[in-house]
Design a protein around this motif. Structure first.
Motif, PDB file in Angstrom:
ATOM      1  N   ALA A  50       0.837  -1.206   0.000  1.00 19.10           N
ATOM      2  CA  ALA A  50       0.000   0.000   0.000  1.00 19.10           C
ATOM      3  C   ALA A  50       0.867   1.249   0.000  1.00 19.10           C
ATOM      4  O   ALA A  50       0.521   2.252  -0.645  1.00 19.10           O
ATOM      5  CB  ALA A  50      -0.924   0.001   1.219  1.00 19.10           C
ATOM      6  N   ARG A  51       1.991   1.220   0.701  1.00 21.31           N
ATOM      7  CA  ARG A  51       2.898   2.373   0.725  1.00 21.31           C
ATOM      8  C   ARG A  51       3.472   2.629  -0.662  1.00 21.31           C
ATOM      9  O   ARG A  51       3.538   3.779  -1.123  1.00 21.31           O
ATOM     10  CB  ARG A  51       4.024   2.141   1.734  1.00 21.31           C
ATOM     11  N   ARG A  52       3.860   1.571  -1.354  1.00 19.20           N
ATOM     12  CA  ARG A  52       4.473   1.728  -2.672  1.00 19.20           C
ATOM     13  C   ARG A  52       3.490   2.185  -3.741  1.00 19.20           C
ATOM     14  O   ARG A  52       3.831   3.009  -4.583  1.00 19.20           O
ATOM     15  CB  ARG A  52       5.131   0.418  -3.125  1.00 19.20           C
ATOM     16  N   PHE A  53       2.284   1.650  -3.717  1.00 20.93           N
ATOM     17  CA  PHE A  53       1.361   1.900  -4.821  1.00 20.93           C
ATOM     18  C   PHE A  53       0.172   2.804  -4.496  1.00 20.93           C
ATOM     19  O   PHE A  53      -0.444   3.351  -5.407  1.00 20.93           O
ATOM     20  CB  PHE A  53       0.821   0.562  -5.357  1.00 20.93           C
ATOM     21  N   PHE A  54      -0.161   2.955  -3.210  1.00 20.62           N
ATOM     22  CA  PHE A  54      -1.373   3.695  -2.859  1.00 20.62           C
ATOM     23  C   PHE A  54      -1.140   4.733  -1.761  1.00 20.62           C
ATOM     24  O   PHE A  54      -2.072   5.096  -1.037  1.00 20.62           O
ATOM     25  CB  PHE A  54      -2.476   2.721  -2.412  1.00 20.62           C
ATOM     26  N   GLY A  55       0.068   5.204  -1.638  1.00 18.42           N
ATOM     27  CA  GLY A  55       0.365   6.228  -0.634  1.00 18.42           C
ATOM     28  C   GLY A  55       0.153   5.749   0.790  1.00 18.42           C
ATOM     29  O   GLY A  55      -0.106   6.550   1.680  1.00 18.42           O
ATOM     30  N   GLY A  56       0.247   4.446   1.004  1.00 21.06           N
ATOM     31  CA  GLY A  56       0.103   3.887   2.348  1.00 21.06           C
ATOM     32  C   GLY A  56      -1.333   3.601   2.759  1.00 21.06           C
ATOM     33  O   GLY A  56      -1.575   3.152   3.875  1.00 21.06           O
ATOM     34  N   ASP A  57      -2.290   3.852   1.880  1.00 20.45           N
ATOM     35  CA  ASP A  57      -3.711   3.664   2.210  1.00 20.45           C
ATOM     36  C   ASP A  57      -4.127   2.211   1.967  1.00 20.45           C
ATOM     37  O   ASP A  57      -4.294   1.778   0.828  1.00 20.45           O
ATOM     38  CB  ASP A  57      -4.569   4.610   1.369  1.00 20.45           C
ATOM     39  N   LEU A  58      -4.312   1.465   3.047  1.00 18.39           N
ATOM     40  CA  LEU A  58      -4.703   0.063   2.941  1.00 18.39           C
ATOM     41  C   LEU A  58      -6.111  -0.095   2.370  1.00 18.39           C
ATOM     42  O   LEU A  58      -6.412  -1.095   1.718  1.00 18.39           O
ATOM     43  CB  LEU A  58      -4.610  -0.619   4.310  1.00 18.39           C
ATOM     44  N   HIS A  59      -6.968   0.883   2.590  1.00 15.36           N
ATOM     45  CA  HIS A  59      -8.332   0.812   2.052  1.00 15.36           C
ATOM     46  C   HIS A  59      -8.318   0.881   0.521  1.00 15.36           C
ATOM     47  O   HIS A  59      -9.130   0.223  -0.140  1.00 15.36           O
ATOM     48  CB  HIS A  59      -9.212   1.911   2.642  1.00 15.36           C
ATOM     49  N   LYS A  60      -7.397   1.652  -0.027  1.00  9.47           N
ATOM     50  CA  LYS A  60      -7.262   1.698  -1.487  1.00  9.47           C
ATOM     51  C   LYS A  60      -6.747   0.361  -2.018  1.00  9.47           C
ATOM     52  O   LYS A  60      -7.156  -0.078  -3.095  1.00  9.47           O
ATOM     53  CB  LYS A  60      -6.335   2.837  -1.905  1.00  9.47           C
TER      54      LYS A  60
END
Length: 170
Positions: A50-60
């Motif tokens: 999530a950090r690498r691909f979604f800015g750390g947002d686990l919900h994304k």
């Protein structure tokens, strides 16, 4: 004389119950922290993704899994969502257990997670701690219990004896 012994027994019972409160609060806090640390560890790989691909947002990340064309990814979305929800719950519980003693006590007695509470109760071993908070809880519970029971008995006695006295004077 029997009444005095009953008072002492009631006071001792309140004292013994009261000294359990700080130890139980501590046991609940330790259980929450252990589960929280395990939850963080379980999500570490997903958190990195999530950090690498979604800015750390686990919900994304969960939303990405749900929107995937791959059936396996869609199936894993529910599992990951459960892990994320559980981590959030444990973080809230841990935060609640970081406050002052009265906030921790209120949280455990009124808003604690029922599964964690039941788990703590099942694993709790009664103990007598003689630190200042346990002594304060013990004396407070003992005095409160003794005062409540004695007041209740006095009220019941006056109601019952008051009716008898009125009947005698008629």
């Amino acid at each position: 004389m029997l009444r005095s012994y009953l008072r002492l027994l009631l006071f001792a019972f309140g004292l013994l119950v009261g000294v359990q409160v700080p130890a139980f609060l501590d046991a609940y806090g330790q259980r929450v922290e252990a589960h929280r640390l395990e939850s963080v560890e379980s999500l570490s790989g997903f958190s990195e993704t999530a950090r690498r691909f979604f800015g750390g947002d686990l919900h994304k990340l969960v939303a990405h899994y749900r929107a995937s064309d791959d059936a396996v990814m869609r199936s894993d979305a529910a599992s990951l969502d459960h892990l994320v929800s559980r981590a959030a719950l444990l973080e809230r519980e841990w935060q609640a257990m970081q406050g002052p003693w009265h906030a921790r006590a209120w949280h455990v007695f009124s808003a604690a997670d029922q599964r964690l509470l039941a788990e703590t109760m099942a694993g709790y071993r009664y103990q007598i701690l003689l630190d200042p908070s346990a002594i304060a809880w013990g004396l407070s519970c003992a005095l409160l219990l003794a005062a409540l029971v004695e007041s209740l008995l006095v009220m019941l006695g006056s109601l019952l004896l008051g009716k008898r006295r009125r009947a005698l004077y008629r």
